[in-house]
Enzyme design. Structure first.
Site, mmCIF file in Angstrom:
data_model
loop_
_atom_site.group_PDB
_atom_site.id
_atom_site.type_symbol
_atom_site.label_atom_id
_atom_site.label_comp_id
_atom_site.label_asym_id
_atom_site.label_seq_id
_atom_site.Cartn_x
_atom_site.Cartn_y
_atom_site.Cartn_z
ATOM 1 C CB SER A 195 -79.825 34.321 -44.589
ATOM 2 O OG SER A 195 -79.138 33.780 -45.681
ATOM 3 C CE LYS A 237 -75.538 31.978 -44.025
ATOM 4 N NZ LYS A 237 -75.769 31.505 -45.402
ATOM 5 C CG ASP A 259 -79.351 48.528 -51.961
ATOM 6 O OD1 ASP A 259 -79.254 49.168 -50.891
ATOM 7 O OD2 ASP A 259 -78.509 47.672 -52.321
#
Length: 444
Positions: free
Chosen positions: A308, A333, A319
Site C-alpha cells: 500500500s 494492495k 516512475d
C-alpha cells in the site's frame, strides 16, 4: 476536498490495530455523493423483493432459531456479511474496532506486532513489525496462522481472530504456523506486549552512504525521516553520496506519510492519484520543488511484505526514475478505503477507489515489479573455504614483505560483513556505489 488528518493506507490489520483505510471524505461528503449518484441513475431502484426476503429471514431467525437472538446482534451480523462479501478490506467497525483505528496512527498499541490479513480462511502474516515480539519470535511475511491457542482459525473472521490474539501485555499466546505447503505446521509461543513502533531508523553503512529504514507510515514519519537525513548528512560532514531506503515488510499506514516521503525526493510531477465511482474519491497529489538529497542516488528495497503506502513511494520514485527499486514483487494492495462514521462509536471502512502511480499503473493485485529482482539470499563465506586458489605467497622463493601493523582494530575486524548480516542490503549498497560512480562519470 479536505484531507482528514488520519488518512490511512495499509494491507490488513495490525494485531489490535485496524489499518488499510484511506479517509478521503467525511460521512456527509460520501452520503451527498451517493445521493447525487442515485439521482443520476434512476434505473437502480431498491430491490424491494430482496428486502422482503431479508425481512422474512430476519423474522424466521427471531421466531425459530434454537436460542433467542438479540435484534442488534442480528443486524450487526447482516451488516458485516454485506461488507465481507465485497472485498477483503471493506468492513464494519464496532465501537472497539473504531477506537483502535482512531488511535492507530500514534505508533503505540497492544499486541504481537504483526500486520495480518485473511487468505483461504486462514490468517496470513503480511509483515512482522521491527523490534516486536512477533519479529523476535521469527514470524515471516507469508506465514499462515492456522491455530490460535489450539483453536482452529478456519471459520473465524479476521476481527474474531484478532480478538483472540489480543490480550494483556505479558501474557503468552501459542500460534500454529504453516510456512509452506511442503513443511509441517509448527508452534510459536509469543508474549504479548505494548507495541511502540519507531517508524524511522537510520545509520551509516559506509563512509558517505546512508541507510534509512521505514517500518510504518505514521503521521510523523515524514518529519522523523527528514530529521534522520539531516543526522546522516552531519555524520558524513555534508557528503551524503547516496541512500538506501528500506521499505521491506512495511505494510503501509498513513497516506500523508507516503506522500511526504515521496515528495522529499521529487521536484515535480504526480506522486499518486486515485479514481473511483464517487467524485469525492478522486484525488491527486503532486511533488514540490525541493529534493532533500539534491539528486543523490537512491536504492529502494522492497519485498512481499511491502504494501500500500510503501508501494506508493516505490512506484512514484520508480516512475520518475528517481530511484532503483530492488528486491521482490510487492504485496499489491492498490485499493482505497474511506472511513465513513455511522455515529460517534461506529463506522464503515468501505473501498471507494483505486490508486495509481504517476505513469497510470494500478498496483491492485499486481504490486510493484523491482527494477532489479533480488531474492532474500544468504551469504556463507565458509562455502568458499574448500576452493583452492594460488597466491604470490604460495609460490616457491617468493619475496617476503616486512610485517605491517594492522590498521583495523580487533573489535572491528570481528564484526560480521554486511553481506552476512543482510545480503539484500549489501547488494543494494553495491548498486548505490555504482550509481554514484556513474554519476561522477556523467559530470566529467
Amino acid at each position: 476536498m479536505r484531507l482528514q488528518p488520519a488518512v490511512l493506507l495499509g494491507a490488513g490489520l495490525v494485531l489490535g490495530l485496524s489499518v488499510g483505510a484511506l479517509d478521503l471524505a467525511t460521512a456527509e461528503d460520501v452520503s451527498t455523493a451517493v445521493a447525487e449518484q442515485a439521482a443520476a441513475e434512476p434505473d437502480d431502484a431498491l430491490p424491494l423483493d430482496d428486502l422482503r426476503t431479508f425481512a422474512d429471514v430476519f423474522g424466521r431467525i427471531k421466531d425459530d432459531y434454537v436460542e433467542q437472538v438479540d435484534d442488534k446482534a442480528l443486524i450487526e451480523s447482516a451488516i458485516r456479511g454485506m461488507l465481507a462479501g465485497l472485498d477483503p478490506h471493506s468492513s464494519y467497525l464496532n465501537g472497539e474496532e473504531y477506537r483502535d483505528l482512531q488511535v492507530g496512527t500514534s505508533g503505540e498499541f497492544g499486541g504481537l506486532g504483526i500486520e495480518v490479513g485473511m487468505e483461504d480462511g486462514f490468517v496470513k502474516v503480511i509483515a512482522p513489525i521491527d523490534d516486536t515480539p512477533a519479529q523476535r519470535a521469527g514470524l515471516k511475511a507469508g506465514d499462515m496462522i492456522v491455530r490460535i491457542d489450539d483453536k482452529p482459525v478456519k471459520g473465524l473472521s479476521l476481527s474474531e481472530a484478532v480478538k483472540l490474539m489480543r490480550g494483556k501485555p505479558g501474557t503468552e499466546i501459542k500460534l500454529t504456523i504453516m510456512r509452506s505447503t511442503d513443511e509441517k505446521p509448527f508452534e510459536v509461543r509469543i508474549e504479548r506486549a505494548i507495541i511502540q513502533v519507531a517508524s524511522v531508523k537510520s545509520r551509516i553503512l559506509e563512509p558517505g552512504y546512508g541507510y534509512l529504514r521505514l517500518t510504518h507510515f505514521q503521521a510523523h514519519t515524514t518529519d522523523d525521516m527528514l530529521e534522520a537525513i539531516d543526522a546522516l548528512k552531519k555524520q558524513t560532514e555534508g557528503n551524503l553520496k547516496g541512500l538506501v531506503l528500506d521499505l521491506r515488510n512495511n505494510p503501509g499506514g498513513v497516506l500523508n506519510g507516503a506522500v511526504g516521503v515521496s515528495d522529499a525526493f521529487l521536484t515535480e510531477g504526480k506522486i499518486v492519484y486515485t479514481e473511483g465511482r464517487v467524485k469525492n474519491s478522486e484525488m491527486e497529489f503532486n511533488a514540490g520543488p525541493d529534493d532533500v538529497l539534491n539528486g543523490a542516488p537512491i536504492v529502494v528495497l522492497v519485498n512481499g511484505g511491502s504494501a500500500s503506502a510503501s508501494e506508493i513511494v516505490a512506484g512514484a520514485l520508480q516512475d520518475h526514475r528517481r530511484a532503483i527499486v530492488m528486491g521482490t514483487q510487492t504485496f499489491g494492495k492498490g485499493s482505497v478505503q474511506t472511513i465513513v462514521p455511522i455515529d460517534d462509536s461506529r463506522a464503515l471502512k468501505l473501498t471507494t477507489a483505486r490508486y495509481y502511480t504517476p505513469s497510470g499503473r494500478s498496483i491492485q493485485a499486481q504490486g510493484i515489479t523491482p527494477d532489479i529482482k533480488l531474492e532474500h539470499g544468504e551469504f556463507k563465506p565458509e562455502a568458499n573455504q574448500n576452493l583452492v586458489s594460488v597466491k604470490e605467497a604460495d609460490l616457491v622463493r617468493h619475496l617476503d614483505e616486512p610485517e605491517q601493523p594492522s590498521e583495523t582494530p580487533a573489535e572491528e575486524a570481528a564484526d560480521q560483513p554486511l553481506a552476512v548480516e543482510d545480503f539484500q542490503l549489501s547488494e543494494a549498497l553495491n548498486v548505490l556505489k555504482g550509481l554514484t560512480i556513474l554519476g561522477r562519470a556523467d559530470t566529467n
